[in-house]
Design a protein around this motif. Structure first.
Motif, mmCIF file in Angstrom:
data_model
loop_
_atom_site.group_PDB
_atom_site.id
_atom_site.type_symbol
_atom_site.label_atom_id
_atom_site.label_comp_id
_atom_site.label_asym_id
_atom_site.label_seq_id
_atom_site.Cartn_x
_atom_site.Cartn_y
_atom_site.Cartn_z
ATOM 1 N N ALA A 1 0.794 -1.175 -0.002
ATOM 2 C CA ALA A 1 0.024 0.053 -0.038
ATOM 3 C C ALA A 1 0.995 1.368 0.072
ATOM 4 N N VAL A 2 1.872 1.176 0.754
ATOM 5 C CA VAL A 2 2.653 2.613 0.748
ATOM 6 C C VAL A 2 3.667 2.773 -0.444
ATOM 7 N N VAL A 3 4.000 1.531 -1.144
ATOM 8 C CA VAL A 3 4.622 1.588 -2.323
ATOM 9 C C VAL A 3 3.542 2.284 -3.388
ATOM 10 N N SER A 4 2.598 1.868 -3.399
ATOM 11 C CA SER A 4 1.782 2.239 -4.397
ATOM 12 C C SER A 4 1.382 3.596 -4.199
ATOM 13 N N HIS A 5 1.254 4.175 -2.982
ATOM 14 C CA HIS A 5 1.223 5.621 -2.652
ATOM 15 C C HIS A 5 2.214 6.500 -3.172
ATOM 16 N N GLU A 6 3.450 5.672 -3.214
ATOM 17 C CA GLU A 6 4.874 6.524 -3.680
ATOM 18 C C GLU A 6 4.628 6.362 -5.039
ATOM 19 N N ILE A 7 4.238 5.432 -5.642
ATOM 20 C CA ILE A 7 4.194 5.358 -7.153
ATOM 21 C C ILE A 7 3.360 6.313 -7.614
ATOM 22 N N TYR A 8 2.344 6.743 -7.106
ATOM 23 C CA TYR A 8 1.545 7.985 -7.508
ATOM 24 C C TYR A 8 2.274 9.148 -7.480
ATOM 25 N N HIS A 9 2.726 9.464 -6.495
ATOM 26 C CA HIS A 9 3.933 10.716 -6.466
ATOM 27 C C HIS A 9 4.719 10.647 -7.559
ATOM 28 N N LYS A 10 5.360 9.572 -7.928
ATOM 29 C CA LYS A 10 6.337 9.409 -8.669
ATOM 30 C C LYS A 10 5.789 9.600 -10.204
ATOM 31 N N GLU A 11 4.687 9.055 -10.549
ATOM 32 C CA GLU A 11 4.065 9.291 -11.808
ATOM 33 C C GLU A 11 3.610 10.649 -12.017
ATOM 34 N N ASN A 12 3.266 11.230 -10.899
ATOM 35 C CA ASN A 12 2.680 12.541 -11.013
ATOM 36 C C ASN A 12 3.867 13.723 -10.798
ATOM 37 N N ARG A 13 4.950 13.115 -10.633
ATOM 38 C CA ARG A 13 5.998 14.069 -10.648
ATOM 39 C C ARG A 13 5.752 15.228 -9.457
ATOM 40 N N LEU B 1 -4.790 12.114 -2.886
ATOM 41 C CA LEU B 1 -5.234 11.432 -3.882
ATOM 42 C C LEU B 1 -4.221 10.241 -3.961
ATOM 43 N N ALA B 2 -2.975 10.216 -3.464
ATOM 44 C CA ALA B 2 -1.964 9.052 -3.565
ATOM 45 C C ALA B 2 -2.755 7.987 -2.709
ATOM 46 N N ASP B 3 -3.348 8.317 -1.458
ATOM 47 C CA ASP B 3 -4.071 7.359 -0.628
ATOM 48 C C ASP B 3 -4.949 6.600 -1.441
ATOM 49 N N GLU B 4 -5.778 7.518 -2.151
ATOM 50 C CA GLU B 4 -6.863 7.019 -2.927
ATOM 51 C C GLU B 4 -6.379 6.006 -3.972
ATOM 52 N N PHE B 5 -5.350 6.402 -4.648
ATOM 53 C CA PHE B 5 -4.671 5.554 -5.698
ATOM 54 C C PHE B 5 -4.367 4.069 -5.071
ATOM 55 N N ALA B 6 -3.568 4.069 -3.877
ATOM 56 C CA ALA B 6 -3.325 2.974 -3.185
ATOM 57 C C ALA B 6 -4.526 2.161 -2.869
ATOM 58 N N ILE B 7 -5.413 2.671 -2.413
ATOM 59 C CA ILE B 7 -6.938 1.924 -1.792
ATOM 60 C C ILE B 7 -7.365 1.240 -3.254
ATOM 61 N N LYS B 8 -7.432 1.928 -4.275
ATOM 62 C CA LYS B 8 -8.027 1.367 -5.629
ATOM 63 C C LYS B 8 -7.231 0.314 -5.898
ATOM 64 N N LYS B 9 -5.898 0.395 -5.744
ATOM 65 C CA LYS B 9 -5.128 -0.659 -6.226
ATOM 66 C C LYS B 9 -5.353 -2.078 -5.490
ATOM 67 N N GLN B 10 -5.476 -1.863 -3.979
ATOM 68 C CA GLN B 10 -5.738 -3.114 -3.259
ATOM 69 C C GLN B 10 -7.034 -3.411 -2.983
ATOM 70 N N GLU B 11 -8.018 -2.541 -3.160
ATOM 71 C CA GLU B 11 -9.546 -2.486 -3.261
ATOM 72 C C GLU B 11 -9.936 -2.624 -1.856
ATOM 73 N N THR B 12 -9.059 -2.123 -0.993
ATOM 74 C CA THR B 12 -9.436 -2.054 0.491
ATOM 75 C C THR B 12 -8.685 -0.854 1.173
ATOM 76 N N SER B 13 -9.183 -0.359 2.260
ATOM 77 C CA SER B 13 -8.267 0.860 2.785
ATOM 78 C C SER B 13 -7.597 0.085 4.149
ATOM 79 N N VAL B 14 -7.873 -0.924 4.516
ATOM 80 C CA VAL B 14 -7.157 -1.635 5.610
ATOM 81 C C VAL B 14 -5.914 -1.360 5.829
#
Length: 282
Positions: A150-162, A197-210
């Motif tokens: 989840a944390v990695v997905s969060h950071e991937i959003y930041h990276k892709e969004n520069r 927005l990065a949190d939402e991206f990570a949640i959508k990736k895993q389909e859970t916010s847990v």
């Protein structure tokens, strides 16, 4: 919160700051090169001050221009100095095995991930042209595999969004053009929106916010990370409590609390600049 709000804040900040920076740059070039630059706001200010009998204020205006440019150079230099120094520090403590495994796991041919041996839980995205995601062994040991994803997905959003580059530009505008106070609010608000927005991206990736929520709680218990003196995007550096609350109630209507005094003051200053420009064109 939406991507539209984030984009609006970013581009409005650039428009306001860009207008002032361009006019100051033209003025400095006219002084250094002896150019006759027409329709320049600073030149109009000089003429206007002479017309109403405040010619001595020309020196104040010159001082403001010099201060803005010198502070901009210092801010940019500090960014590259501290970022370069920390990058070299991370390379010294790089865990090659974990770094290779992480890049293979996420199919990163550009080696976007860097794992460093450090007991502190660190997850940041840094770099302008080719952003890298830096994760510490302390964070890996603290989180479960799903929480780490989840944390990695969060950071991937930041990276892709520069986001490191955008955060730097906004912080540069806010710090060097302090006489437009709304820019500081824009800078702070942009960071919050991008984290959500990065949190939402990570949640959508895993389909859970847990998993993301659990990771945030663990980071909250550890304590805030020490802020570094350069622009970067960090998982646990901005509004942890707010993000947890937003995750618990994502349907809650979040309204912007625009600082009206700062907004009106900034608008008045910017309109005054525009009036000078219109006067120059007349």
């Amino acid at each position: 919160m939406s991507k539209r709000q984030s984009s609006f804040i970013f581009f409005l900040s650039l428009v306001i700051s860009g207008t002032i920076f361009i006019q100051m740059a033209l003025y400095v070039l006219s002084l250094l090169a002896g150019w006759n630059v027409k329709f320049n706001i600073v030149e109009v200010c000089h003429s206007w001050m002479k017309a109403i009998g405040f010619s001595s204020l020309e020196y104040v205006l010159d001082a403001l221009v010099i201060y803005t440019f010198l502070f901009s150079i210092w801010h940019i230099g500090s960014q590259f100095f501290y970022a370069s120094r920390l990058k070299n520090h991370f390379e010294q403590y790089k865990d090659n095995l974990l770094t290779n495994n992480m890049n293979q796991t996420y199919g990163s041919k550009k080696k976007d991930f860097l794992i460093v041996s450090n007991p502190a839980p660190i997850a940041i995205t840094m770099g302008f042209i080719c952003p890298k995601i830096v994760i510490s062994t302390g964070l890996i040991n603290l989180l479960t595999d799903e929480e780490l994803k989840a944390v990695v997905s969060h950071e991937i959003y930041h990276k892709e969004n520069r986001d490191p580059l955008k955060i730097f530009l906004l912080s540069l505008c806010a710090s060097t053009i302090g006489y437009i106070p709304i820019l500081k609010w824009f800078n702070h608000q942009y960071r919050i929106i991008q984290e959500v927005l990065a949190d939402e991206f990570a949640i959508k990736k895993q389909e859970t916010s847990v998993n993301l929520g659990s990771a945030l709680l663990k980071m909250l218990k550890v304590g805030k990370q020490e802020k570094m003196p350069f622009a970067y995007a960090s998982f646990a550096d901005t509004s942890l409590n707010y993000r947890i609350e937003y995750m618990l109630d994502p349907l809650k209507d979040v309204q912007w609390k625009v600082p009206l005094k700062k907004a009106f003051l900034s608008l008045a200053i910017f309109i005054l600049i525009c009036v000078f420009f219109i006067y120059a064109l007349a």
